[in-house]
Design an enzyme around this catalytic site. Structure first.
Site, PDB file in Angstrom:
ATOM      1  N   HIS A 167       0.502  -1.196  -0.054  1.00  0.00           N
ATOM      2  CA  HIS A 167      -0.184  -0.058   0.099  1.00  0.00           C
ATOM      3  C   HIS A 167       0.596   1.079  -0.037  1.00  0.00           C
ATOM      4  O   HIS A 167       0.715   2.449  -0.221  1.00  0.00           O
ATOM      5  CB  HIS A 167      -1.103   0.227   1.207  1.00  0.00           C
ATOM      6  CG  HIS A 167       0.037  -0.056   2.254  1.00  0.00           C
ATOM      7  ND1 HIS A 167       0.425  -0.985   2.917  1.00  0.00           N
ATOM      8  CD2 HIS A 167      -0.259   0.913   3.677  1.00  0.00           C
ATOM      9  CE1 HIS A 167       0.582  -0.714   4.053  1.00  0.00           C
ATOM     10  NE2 HIS A 167       0.886   0.729   4.299  1.00  0.00           N
ATOM     11  N   ASP A 168       2.619   1.416   0.736  1.00  0.00           N
ATOM     12  CA  ASP A 168       3.292   2.326   0.658  1.00  0.00           C
ATOM     13  C   ASP A 168       4.003   2.380  -0.084  1.00  0.00           C
ATOM     14  O   ASP A 168       5.424   3.488   0.107  1.00  0.00           O
ATOM     15  CB  ASP A 168       3.460   2.143   2.130  1.00  0.00           C
ATOM     16  CG  ASP A 168       2.898   3.411   3.185  1.00  0.00           C
ATOM     17  OD1 ASP A 168       1.390   4.434   2.524  1.00  0.00           O
ATOM     18  OD2 ASP A 168       2.282   3.347   4.584  1.00  0.00           O
TER      19      ASP A 168
ATOM     20  N   LYS B 134       6.052   5.467  -1.921  1.00  0.00           N
ATOM     21  CA  LYS B 134       6.432   6.193  -0.949  1.00  0.00           C
ATOM     22  C   LYS B 134       7.695   6.492  -1.536  1.00  0.00           C
ATOM     23  O   LYS B 134       8.606   6.784  -1.150  1.00  0.00           O
ATOM     24  CB  LYS B 134       7.193   5.592   0.743  1.00  0.00           C
ATOM     25  CG  LYS B 134       5.393   6.565   1.415  1.00  0.00           C
ATOM     26  CD  LYS B 134       5.633   5.923   2.951  1.00  0.00           C
ATOM     27  CE  LYS B 134       4.214   6.149   3.858  1.00  0.00           C
ATOM     28  NZ  LYS B 134       4.209   6.453   4.945  1.00  0.00           N
TER      29      LYS B 134
ATOM     30  N   HIS C 250       2.252  10.242  -2.338  1.00  0.00           N
ATOM     31  CA  HIS C 250       2.102   7.997  -2.389  1.00  0.00           C
ATOM     32  C   HIS C 250       0.703   7.189  -2.647  1.00  0.00           C
ATOM     33  O   HIS C 250       1.580   6.238  -3.529  1.00  0.00           O
ATOM     34  CB  HIS C 250       3.025   8.565  -1.014  1.00  0.00           C
ATOM     35  CG  HIS C 250       2.241   7.581  -0.039  1.00  0.00           C
ATOM     36  ND1 HIS C 250       1.631   8.740   1.383  1.00  0.00           N
ATOM     37  CD2 HIS C 250       1.635   6.618   0.572  1.00  0.00           C
ATOM     38  CE1 HIS C 250       1.376   8.491   1.791  1.00  0.00           C
ATOM     39  NE2 HIS C 250       0.912   6.909   1.350  1.00  0.00           N
TER      40      HIS C 250
ATOM     41  N   HIS D 284      -6.444   4.252   0.629  1.00  0.00           N
ATOM     42  CA  HIS D 284      -6.272   4.425   2.258  1.00  0.00           C
ATOM     43  C   HIS D 284      -5.907   5.725   3.059  1.00  0.00           C
ATOM     44  O   HIS D 284      -5.430   5.605   3.758  1.00  0.00           O
ATOM     45  CB  HIS D 284      -4.667   3.084   2.161  1.00  0.00           C
ATOM     46  CG  HIS D 284      -3.027   3.589   1.841  1.00  0.00           C
ATOM     47  ND1 HIS D 284      -3.136   3.882   0.440  1.00  0.00           N
ATOM     48  CD2 HIS D 284      -2.741   3.684   3.092  1.00  0.00           C
ATOM     49  CE1 HIS D 284      -1.406   4.096   0.790  1.00  0.00           C
ATOM     50  NE2 HIS D 284      -1.579   4.261   2.245  1.00  0.00           N
ATOM     51  N   HIS D 285      -5.680   6.491   2.063  1.00  0.00           N
ATOM     52  CA  HIS D 285      -5.628   7.280   3.177  1.00  0.00           C
ATOM     53  C   HIS D 285      -6.803   8.807   3.421  1.00  0.00           C
ATOM     54  O   HIS D 285      -6.874  10.066   3.141  1.00  0.00           O
ATOM     55  CB  HIS D 285      -4.491   8.604   2.797  1.00  0.00           C
ATOM     56  CG  HIS D 285      -3.533   7.863   3.534  1.00  0.00           C
ATOM     57  ND1 HIS D 285      -3.001   8.257   4.365  1.00  0.00           N
ATOM     58  CD2 HIS D 285      -2.239   7.372   2.360  1.00  0.00           C
ATOM     59  CE1 HIS D 285      -1.931   7.177   4.575  1.00  0.00           C
ATOM     60  NE2 HIS D 285      -1.718   7.093   3.633  1.00  0.00           N
TER      61      HIS D 285
ATOM     62  N   ASP E  14      -4.085  -0.095   8.893  1.00  0.00           N
ATOM     63  CA  ASP E  14      -3.050   1.025   9.302  1.00  0.00           C
ATOM     64  C   ASP E  14      -3.189   2.094  10.091  1.00  0.00           C
ATOM     65  O   ASP E  14      -2.122   2.046  10.719  1.00  0.00           O
ATOM     66  CB  ASP E  14      -3.259   1.673   8.173  1.00  0.00           C
ATOM     67  CG  ASP E  14      -1.683   2.177   7.816  1.00  0.00           C
ATOM     68  OD1 ASP E  14      -1.067   1.783   8.164  1.00  0.00           O
ATOM     69  OD2 ASP E  14      -1.735   2.947   6.434  1.00  0.00           O
TER      70      ASP E  14
HETATM   71 FE   FE2 Z   1       0.035   5.461   3.029  1.00  0.00          FE
END
Ligand code: FE2
Length: 337
Positions: free
Chosen positions: A179-180, A183, A208, A232-233, A261
């Site tokens: 998911h990240d 980044k 990201h 996801h944010h 998360d």
């Molecule tokens: Fe994230």
């Protein structure tokens, strides 16, 4: 190749070895499963009528085990019985051969399934590259150690608790790891900054999810993972990013991953905050649910899972009291986790 009849094993061995294949023959289902657990195999041929464990049962075990479920299985049956085919389909066999086996038919079926296996292997390698990349980004930050693995495990557990279909649970498991991944485009000076992020830092950080989505987009098997990465944010009240989606506009899988998360971020020490206890964390999240950030139903189910101990959500709380570190926005200090 598993068959209790030595003559049949010899026949298959001869036919396939003459075409350059490496063949392992075994006399029963048990030996076939044992062999699969120790030796990399590209294709399995199973006689249906074997003592102790039938070909259907062996096939079912192969297809239920995540370590072997992608290996193609051909069932070899003496019967052209319709019921046999139905049983075979139920046990998730990839193809059938009827005895007496025709040489050309055997080679054609083996050839086409091996091509398929080759493609699956390539896909798996691509997934492995993405997972390795995602873990290397996680590895940059000692504070988030193990975050991907926990997210993967707990999101899948929560998805399953909520009754999601198997493909979405698999997507959650993958999304937990990747998911990240976006980044990779965030400079270390921002990613590992111990203090508050400036508004310019946030602009970069907030890119990201979309970058992660672009990185994983070429992989067809990640179709259900992409919306989780991208959203996801997001927050239920529309104040999240990148799209400011509201309520059920946010895919349920993304809402699930977000809850887990946030929980993991709060119960873990970060450069900008200490770890909260499980009780403190659930209290904080409850306030945020009331604010309209997180899905109340999913949060309640998650809290139930935590209380029941159904998932081993160990608190990494450093102190039983204290309200954590510097606030970087929101109710408690938190960065894009
Ligand atoms: Fe994230």
């Amino acid at each position: 190749m598993a068959d209790d009849e030595p003559a049949n094993r010899d026949l298959f061995d001869e036919l396939l070895t003459s075409q350059g294949f490496n063949v392992i023959t075994v006399p029963d289902g048990d030996s076939a499963l044992k062999c699969l657990s120790t030796t990399p195999v590209d294709l399995v041929l199973l006689d249906v009528m074997m003592p102790r464990m039938s070909g259907f049962e062996v096939c079912d075990k192969i297809k239920t085990n995540p370590d072997t479920d992608l290996i193609p299985v051909i069932l070899v049956t003496a019967l052209s019985d319709k019921q046999d085919r139905i049983e075979g389909i139920k046990s998730r066999a990839d193809d059938f051969l009827t005895k007496p086996v025709d040489r050309n038919e055997l080679l054609a079926r083996v050839g086409s399934l091996l091509k398929l296996k080759h493609r699956t292997d390539e896909l798996e390698r691509a997934e492995t590259v993405l997972f390795t990349l995602a873990r290397s980004i996680e590895g940059k930050d000692p504070y988030t150690h193990g975050h991907c693995e926990r997210l993967s495990e707990y999101s899948a557990a929560l998805g399953s608790h909520l009754g999601l279909p198997e493909d979405e649970i698999t997507a959650l498991r993958r999304a937990g790891v990747v998911h990240d991944i976006g980044k990779i485009a965030v400079p270390d000076a921002i990613l590992l900054k111990p203090g508050k992020l400036t508004s310019d830092d946030w602009k970069v950080m907030k890119e990201h999810p979309a970058i992660g989505e672009r990185i994983c987009a070429p992989l067809k098997s990640f179709r259900l993972v992409l919306p989780i990465i991208r959203h996801h944010h997001e927050k239920l009240d529309g104040s999240g990013y990148p799209n400011g989606l509201r309520g059920e506009e946010i895919p349920i899988t993304a809402r699930i991953l977000t809850i887990v998360d946030i929980y993991d971020a709060l119960t873990t020490a970060r450069p900008y905050k200490t770890a909260f206890s499980v009780t403190q964390t659930l209290e904080i999240m409850k306030e945020e649910v009331a604010r309209g950030w997180w899905d109340p139903r999913i949060f309640m189910q998650f809290a139930q899972l935590v209380h029941s101990g159904a998932v081993n959500l160990r608190s990494r709380a450093a102190a039983a009291s204290g309200d954590g570190g510097a606030s970087t926005g929101g109710i408690v200090g938190r960065k894009g986790s």
